[in-house]
Write an enzyme that holds these catalytic residues in place. Structure first.
Site, PDB file in Angstrom:
ATOM      1  N   ASP A  67       0.820  -1.211   0.000  1.00 43.20           N
ATOM      2  CA  ASP A  67       0.000   0.000   0.000  1.00 43.20           C
ATOM      3  C   ASP A  67       0.854   1.261   0.000  1.00 43.20           C
ATOM      4  O   ASP A  67       2.068   1.217   0.190  1.00 43.20           O
ATOM      5  CB  ASP A  67      -0.974   0.002   1.198  1.00 43.20           C
ATOM      6  CG  ASP A  67      -0.311  -0.418   2.508  1.00 43.20           C
ATOM      7  OD1 ASP A  67       0.937  -0.478   2.565  1.00 43.20           O
ATOM      8  OD2 ASP A  67      -1.028  -0.666   3.476  1.00 43.20           O
ATOM      9  N   ASP A 142      -7.233  -1.388  13.957  1.00 45.39           N
ATOM     10  CA  ASP A 142      -8.647  -1.651  13.671  1.00 45.39           C
ATOM     11  C   ASP A 142      -8.828  -2.972  12.918  1.00 45.39           C
ATOM     12  O   ASP A 142      -9.881  -3.236  12.366  1.00 45.39           O
ATOM     13  CB  ASP A 142      -9.269  -0.492  12.865  1.00 45.39           C
ATOM     14  CG  ASP A 142      -8.631  -0.330  11.486  1.00 45.39           C
ATOM     15  OD1 ASP A 142      -7.693  -1.098  11.153  1.00 45.39           O
ATOM     16  OD2 ASP A 142      -9.070   0.552  10.729  1.00 45.39           O
ATOM     17  N   HIS A 144      -7.091  -3.952  10.256  1.00 42.80           N
ATOM     18  CA  HIS A 144      -6.894  -3.916   8.803  1.00 42.80           C
ATOM     19  C   HIS A 144      -5.676  -4.714   8.351  1.00 42.80           C
ATOM     20  O   HIS A 144      -4.703  -4.885   9.074  1.00 42.80           O
ATOM     21  CB  HIS A 144      -6.856  -2.477   8.264  1.00 42.80           C
ATOM     22  CG  HIS A 144      -5.673  -1.651   8.694  1.00 42.80           C
ATOM     23  ND1 HIS A 144      -5.780  -0.313   8.976  1.00 42.80           N
ATOM     24  CD2 HIS A 144      -4.367  -1.962   8.864  1.00 42.80           C
ATOM     25  CE1 HIS A 144      -4.596   0.163   9.298  1.00 42.80           C
ATOM     26  NE2 HIS A 144      -3.715  -0.822   9.237  1.00 42.80           N
ATOM     27  N   GLU A 149      -9.650  -1.258   5.256  1.00 43.01           N
ATOM     28  CA  GLU A 149     -10.296  -0.856   6.493  1.00 43.01           C
ATOM     29  C   GLU A 149     -11.547  -1.713   6.738  1.00 43.01           C
ATOM     30  O   GLU A 149     -12.024  -2.394   5.824  1.00 43.01           O
ATOM     31  CB  GLU A 149     -10.685   0.628   6.401  1.00 43.01           C
ATOM     32  CG  GLU A 149      -9.486   1.559   6.265  1.00 43.01           C
ATOM     33  CD  GLU A 149      -8.655   1.717   7.541  1.00 43.01           C
ATOM     34  OE1 GLU A 149      -8.518   0.740   8.302  1.00 43.01           O
ATOM     35  OE2 GLU A 149      -8.129   2.815   7.766  1.00 43.01           O
TER      36      GLU A 149
HETATM   37  C1  F6R Z   1       1.273  -1.307   5.906  1.00 45.52           C
HETATM   38  C2  F6R Z   1       0.256  -2.271   6.273  1.00 45.52           C
HETATM   39  C3  F6R Z   1      -0.545  -2.068   7.506  1.00 45.52           C
HETATM   40  C4  F6R Z   1       0.280  -2.330   8.763  1.00 45.52           C
HETATM   41  C5  F6R Z   1      -0.551  -2.084  10.002  1.00 45.52           C
HETATM   42  C6  F6R Z   1       0.258  -2.250  11.261  1.00 45.52           C
HETATM   43  O1  F6R Z   1       1.888  -1.664   4.698  1.00 45.52           O
HETATM   44  O2  F6R Z   1       0.063  -3.206   5.577  1.00 45.52           O
HETATM   45  O3  F6R Z   1      -1.649  -2.934   7.468  1.00 45.52           O
HETATM   46  O4  F6R Z   1       0.731  -3.658   8.756  1.00 45.52           O
HETATM   47  O5  F6R Z   1      -1.093  -0.794   9.968  1.00 45.52           O
HETATM   48  O6  F6R Z   1       1.172  -1.215  11.389  1.00 45.52           O
HETATM   49  P1  F6R Z   1       2.263  -1.209  12.545  1.00 45.52           P
HETATM   50  O7  F6R Z   1       3.240  -2.286  12.211  1.00 45.52           O
HETATM   51  O8  F6R Z   1       2.889   0.158  12.469  1.00 45.52           O
HETATM   52  O9  F6R Z   1       1.531  -1.467  13.815  1.00 45.52           O
END
Ligand code: F6R
Length: 256
Positions: A67, A142, A144, A149
């Site tokens: 992403d 959340d 995701h 989302e």
């Molecule tokens: C980013 C992604 C997100 C992160 C998630 C956790 O490429 O895929 O789904 O894996 O937001 O982020 P952290 O590791 O910062 O808690």
């Protein structure tokens, strides 16, 4: 699905890197899907160490990132320009530290003139290279996966997604605040591979660390399959899925 619990973040990172390194040795021209966020940083630094000290060779590897924020990106010719893009994150934490070739790196382009068309082409490029051999994943506060989302359907594809307030708050604390960017200035939309896209990958390596993820990962792994927690799609993942948690993140799991 394999669920592996490690004592701490460092052990989790080293173990995860060993799984990626095994793939790169077994299939030097593999296709790896990378994730950003704070969780995989330790693994990326360990991969960089394996490259530097043990000659782990990424010269034939192709990468696709999950992403990117919409509206910001970097000029790939000048990858060190300061901004909060995931492309820059990847250069800093991994790509500049290993010998992956620039032309083999794919990160959704946050400044695409026609984002919908870009997303379709991203999917086509993944397919044309035979699909993703290993997808690195985390889980958002959340629930995701990527930037899918709550409410994203399980057959969603790469597309533009609106970020919800929990994700904006989490990413503000983790990244933007330090960079002196106000919450109001943060991007509200992102490009993300869909849940359907992720489910088509051949293997998945999901990393989860810290107590703040304990409740949400329990829901994703042991709760009902639900688009309210898009990472619960791991329960219907058909490829080879490995989830590595540290003890704190695993503390609410009922079945290990
Ligand atoms: C980013 C992604 C997100 C992160 C998630 C956790 O490429 O895929 O789904 O894996 O937001 O982020 P952290 O590791 O910062 O808690």
């Amino acid at each position: 699905m394999k669920i592996i619990v490690k004592d701490n973040y460092e052990d989790l990172s080293v173990f995860a890197a060993s799984i990626v390194a095994d793939l790169v040795k077994r299939k030097p021209n593999c296709v790896i899907g990378f994730a950003t966020g704070s969780t995989p940083i330790g693994m990326y630094h360990e991969l960089a160490r394996l490259h530097k000290e043990e000659g782990l060779d990424f010269s034939q590897v192709t990468s696709f990132n999950l992403d990117e924020y919409l509206g910001i990106s970097i000029d790939l010719e000048k990858p060190y320009e300061m901004d909060q893009s995931y492309a820059r994150f990847m250069y800093e934490e991994l790509f500049s530290r290993i010998n992956i070739k620039q032309e083999n790196i794919n990160v959704p382009y946050g400044l695409a003139e026609n984002p919908d068309q870009f997303c379709r082409q991203y999917e086509e490029k993944i397919k044309s290279l035979g699909g993703i051999d290993m997808q690195i994943l985390g889980i958002g506060g959340d629930g995701h996966w990527g930037f899918n989302e709550p409410g994203s359907s399980f057959d969603s594809r790469t597309r533009v997604e609106k970020l919800n307030s929990k994700t904006i708050d989490d990413n503000y604390e983790a990244f933007y605040k330090k960079a002196g960017v106000s919450k109001e200035e943060m991007p509200r939309y992102a490009l993300t591979m869909g849940i359907g896209t992720i489910l088509e990958t051949k293997s998945a390596l999901m990393l989860v660390n810290g107590e703040k993820k304990a409740d949400i990962i329990q829901k994703a792994l042991e709760g009902p399959l639900s688009t309210e927690v898009t990472a619960s799609a791991i329960q219907i993942y058909k490829g080879d899925a490995t989830v590595i948690l540290d003890k704190a993140a695993a503390s609410k799991l009922k079945n290990i």
